[in-house]
Write an enzyme that holds these catalytic residues in place. Structure first.
Site, PDB file in Angstrom:
ATOM      1  CE  LYS A  10      -0.692  -1.512   4.694  1.00  0.00           C
ATOM      2  NZ  LYS A  10      -0.790  -2.943   4.534  1.00  0.00           N
ATOM      3  CB  SER A 335      -0.205   4.386  14.053  1.00  0.00           C
ATOM      4  OG  SER A 335      -0.934   3.525  14.892  1.00  0.00           O
ATOM      5  CE1 TYR A 336      -3.016   1.028   6.586  1.00  0.00           C
ATOM      6  CE2 TYR A 336      -2.743  -1.046   7.736  1.00  0.00           C
ATOM      7  CZ  TYR A 336      -3.176  -0.332   6.640  1.00  0.00           C
ATOM      8  OH  TYR A 336      -3.781  -0.989   5.612  1.00  0.00           O
ATOM      9  N   PRO A 337      -4.575   1.870  11.087  1.00  0.00           N
ATOM     10  CG  PRO A 337      -6.659   2.565  10.288  1.00  0.00           C
ATOM     11  CD  PRO A 337      -5.179   2.669  10.015  1.00  0.00           C
ATOM     12  NE  ARG A 338      -7.304  -1.275   6.696  1.00  0.00           N
ATOM     13  CZ  ARG A 338      -7.650  -0.945   5.475  1.00  0.00           C
ATOM     14  NH1 ARG A 338      -8.301  -1.796   4.720  1.00  0.00           N
ATOM     15  NH2 ARG A 338      -7.334   0.227   4.989  1.00  0.00           N
TER      16      ARG A 338
END
Length: 861
Positions: A10, A335-338
């Site tokens: 990504k 921060s990146y939530p996944r």
DNA sequence: GCAAGGTC
């Protein structure tokens, strides 16, 4: 100099990895799809100076689907989907032009390093990338390795650099296991879904779902909800008895004691215990204890836990919570939530994010104290090797974020602060009493130090009255002993948070797809979300699950997924052959499918109880062209007309209302026309039920109305009412809505463009003449004498809607109301780029207004 | 029109 292409999963990761590897000095530019960026920097690779080119994809490049002709539901027997129907890989998101993008960037590169996520899906994407890019890369001369795989377990300097130093090769078996999973899900899911949908939709009129879907994740998810429903239904309350004693501590204070037997289910026995204790005057203290206990600070936050709390504490559905979190992430707040990880990497800077919160109006004190006294080491959590736990990245206020986003941010931040706080310490004291032969206990908690509960007050140990100080051998006066009669109560419907836990436990879906599956069963109308975000199955949901239980319980059991996954893991480990596993599993499900089809009567019996047959549903509306009897309009999704005499069903366009259109008939088939409209300010057009389902002309598509019909002489057709090419889309034509007077409207037959015109004109007709300058059909308008906008006493005017100066004043273009965000359903939509500037320049179509077009286009946003 | 999995 050689070029090394590097690809991450990504855009955000491409940036972080490039930053680490280039030590912050890289150039950056947007790729041709506008979504992925390309970062370039010089460096050394295998001892040689090279140019590095780091970019990314956006998840999967390709998706699996059947060949086009197998997607025609009417023409393909679902059973064919198990083997005969060929599949093909299509671009997952054609708008992103990912294959083209990869090829443009990959052309002329000498080596490729694959930085895709280190899971099976990532391994599969590696090969999607290679398929796109290898053909355009430079060929290796002496057979040396040109394809490399970087394996990393976190996005930290040490990990990324270590991965770069120890490059391997992509694992084909892991990728194959995903190919198998995709094919199984597609074939099995679509076969069952199509069969069920066609079977039940053809029989019942009030199912209220346009799709009766089946899937290896969504069906067990529904199964959990129905299982709880069944427990509630079959629950039989039982009466039980509790002995309750009250003792006097001093003159003004008494204490309730808990019976050590808790409860008994026999009245006479309960009575016996009461008799043995009620005459006692004193309760003797048998023992006392005081223990220091701790309530642990939470583990660092991962996605699934965030979704659980969002649902149970913030009342936000998982889908919505994810959307909100993603927005917070792209705006740089979190921060990146996944992520599945609940463990901070060793190198993680905990103090940095904490310092940023040191002046926050809500928690400055707590944070400052933590920073001054030194933070506590976070608990050791699970490291899934994907992304660090969810943490706040910068301070934000309620005013800045507003509403839902703030509430989620606040939770994430409080949770983060809690993970570096101390455990909550409290004293648990208890006193055991004896009254006659029976024992009772009284316990109480007092907080020693609140620790993390200060920042997560909802977790705090409740304040209780302190216990009396007493010692073994003391006696207290018994104030009362009585018997309470109570009843066991049924469980409540499953909460979303409980469902997420169950799904996680059984491996149904992933952190990213769990919200999707829950959303699916809601949208298909199998469950409804009740207060407290509890999921109550609908009749349809219940009947489906009970039906599966009756025919083949494996179809709904959560084990269906894990059993298949076990097989897939064999492929991934290289211990089983891809073709064999796929063939075998498809064969098993093909048998299940045939058995299901043969036994469908079993589910149908349940359907019959809850739903009405087509013939008994709906209101008579318009006449059938074949038998001239009234057909019934079935409003429930999917809305349609049913002729019970001919036993035919004609689907109608969805999301609108239907009424009879002046008893006018289609000249081709004699069916009575109906008028479809979307709300009061939206557009409307006449529609022939038969033509809409069986288009009479090759250029007319299924599901369309008379405004797309090319009949040369029918007064309702596009040929007669069409004016000119739409100003908002490529293929549409603006068509006069003959029913719209006196607030006349012209609407595009493809997109949402809508023009209000000639208010109060009492007649508007499309003339056979065309405009000399733009070729649009002229309009013939009769104005009301009193309200005529024409100069002098004139009431009649003929002109071009685009070019005529008088008409231009009277036309107001805008999107139909249904296009407005207010009326749109949930889901992502990119609202930009409509209208002006989107049309390729210099590509005139027929009947296109020339430069006037741009003036009109300026009317809409 | 269908699945589930990535991600925007």
């Amino acid at each position: 100099m050689k070029t090394v292409l590097m690809v991450a999963e990504k855009p955000s990761l491409a940036q972080s990895i490039a930053k680490i590897l280039s030590r912050g000095s890289m150039s950056s530019r947007k790729g041709l799809n506008g979504t992925c960026s390309v970062y370039e920097y010089p460096g050394t690779f295998a001892g040689q100076p090279v140019r590095f080119k780091m970019t990314s994809v956006c998840g999967h490049v390709m998706t699996l689907d059947f060949l086009g002709k197998y997607n025609k539901w009417d023409k393909v027997d679902p059973a064919e989907l198990f083997s005969q129907a060929p599949t093909e890989k299509k671009e997952a998101n054609p708008k992103l032009n990912m294959v083209k993008f990869l090829q443009v960037e990959g052309r002329g590169c000498d080596c490729i390093v694959l930085w895709l996520d280190c899971d099976k899906e990532g391994e599969n994407i590696c090969f999607e990338v290679l398929d796109a890019v290898l053909p355009v890369m430079n060929q290796a001369h002496g057979g040396e390795q040109t394809v490399f795989r970087a394996r990393f377990s976190s996005i930290t300097d040490t990990d990324i650099c270590a991965a770069m130093a120890r490059l391997g090769e992509p694992d084909h078996n892991e990728a194959l296991s995903v190919d198998a999973r995709q094919e199984l899900d597609l074939r099995i899911g679509c076969a069952f879904t199509r069969f069920q949908t066609k079977y039940f939709q053809g029989k019942y009129g009030n199912l209220d779902s346009s799709l009766i879907s089946f899937g290896p994740c969504q069906t067990p998810t529904l199964g959990f909800c129905v299982e709880r429903h069944d427990k509630i239904q079959s629950f039989k309350p039982e009466t039980y008895w509790v002995l309750q004693a009250k003792v006097d501590v001093d003159k003004d204070r008494s204490l309730l004691l808990d019976w050590d037997r808790v409860r008994v289910f026999d009245r006479e026995i309960a009575q016996m215990f009461l008799n043995m204790t009620k005459l006692e005057k004193e309760a003797q203290v048998e023992a006392t204890s005081r223990k220091e206990k701790a309530k642990q600070r939470p583990l660092a936050l991962n996605t699934v836990e965030m979704l659980r709390v969002a649902s149970s504490a913030l009342g936000m559905g998982p889908q919505h919570a994810m959307q909100t979190a993603e927005r917070l992430y792209t705006q740089g707040y979190i921060s990146y939530p996944r992520t599945e990880t609940t463990h901070y990497p060793e190198s993680f800077d905990l103090k940095g994010p904490l310092r940023q919160q040191a002046n926050h109006p809500y928690w400055a004190d707590t944070v400052k104290r933590l920073l001054a006294a030194g933070i506590n080491r976070p608990r050791k959590g699970h490291d899934a090797g994907d992304h660090p736990p969810i943490t706040p990245m910068k301070a934000a206020t309620e005013a800045e974020l507003g509403g839902e986003a703030w509430r989620l941010y606040e939770y994430i931040t409080r949770h983060f602060i809690a993970t570096v706080s101390h455990d909550c310490k409290y004293l648990q004291s208890s006193v055991s009493f004896r009254i006659g032969p029976e024992r009772f206990t009284c316990t109480g908690k007092t907080v020693i130090s609140p620790g993390f509960t200060e920042i997560m007050p909802w977790q705090s140990v409740p304040l209780e009255e302190s216990l009396p100080t007493c010692q073994k051998g003391d006696t207290l006066a018994v104030a009362e002993v009585k018997l309470l009669e109570k009843q066991t109560s049924p469980p409540d419907y499953l909460t979303e948070a409980e469902l997420i836990t169950l799904m996680e436990k059984h491996g149904i879906g992933t952190d990213a797809s769990i919200p999707v599956h829950i959303n699916n069963i809601c949208q298909r109308n199998y469950v409804v979300v009740e207060s407290g975000r509890r999921l109550k199955p609908t009749n349809l949901g219940i009947v489906l699950v009970h039906g599966y239980y009756k025919i083949d319980a494996e179809l709904v059991l959560p084990t269906i997924r894990s059993a298949v996954e076990k097989q897939l893991n064999l492929i991934a480990q290289g211990r089983a052959d891809f073709r064999q596993v796929l063939g075998h599993t498809l064969d098993v499900f093909k048998r299940k499918f045939h058995y299901f089809v043969d036994s469908i009567a079993g589910m149908d019996e349940l359907m019959e109880v809850s739903f009405s047959p087509l013939a008994a549903t709906g209101k008579p509306l318009s006449r059938c062209g074949k038998c001239h009897r009234f057909m019934k309009y079935i409003q429930a999704k999917p809305s349609r007309l049913h002729c019970s005499h001919c036993d035919e069903t004609y689907t109608l366009p969805q999301n609108g209302t239907i009424k009879l259109y002046k008893e006018l008939r289609c000249p081709l088939d004699d069916f009575e026309l109906v008028l479809w409209s979307s709300g009061s300010r939206g557009k409307s057009y006449p529609l022939c039920p038969y033509c809409s389902n069986h288009p009479p002309f090759r250029d007319m598509k299924k599901g369309t109305g008379c405004n797309e019909c090319t009949h040369p002489s029918c007064q309702h057709s596009l040929s007669m009412l069409g004016i000119g090419q739409c100003v908002g889309c490529e293929s549409g034509v603006l068509v006069l809505d003959p029913t719209s007077g006196p607030k006349w409207r012209v609407a595009c037959n493809r997109c949402h463009v809508l023009a209000h015109c000639f208010e109060n004109a009492h007649r508007v007709r499309v003339s056979a003449e065309t405009c000399a300058s733009c070729e649009a059909a002229l309009l013939d308008v009769d104005f009301n004498k009193a309200k005529s906008p024409l100069p002098g006493d004139g009431t009649q005017h003929t002109g071009c809607i685009f070019c005529d100066p008088i008409f231009q004043e009277l036309v107001e273009l805008k999107h139909a109301a249904s296009c407005h965000p207010m009326h749109r359903g949930p889901g992502r939509r990119q609202g930009r780029g409509r209208g002006r500037g989107r049309r390729p320049a210099g590509k005139p179509g027929p009947r296109r207004p020339k430069d006037k077009m741009s003036a009109l286009a300026a009317y809409f946003v």
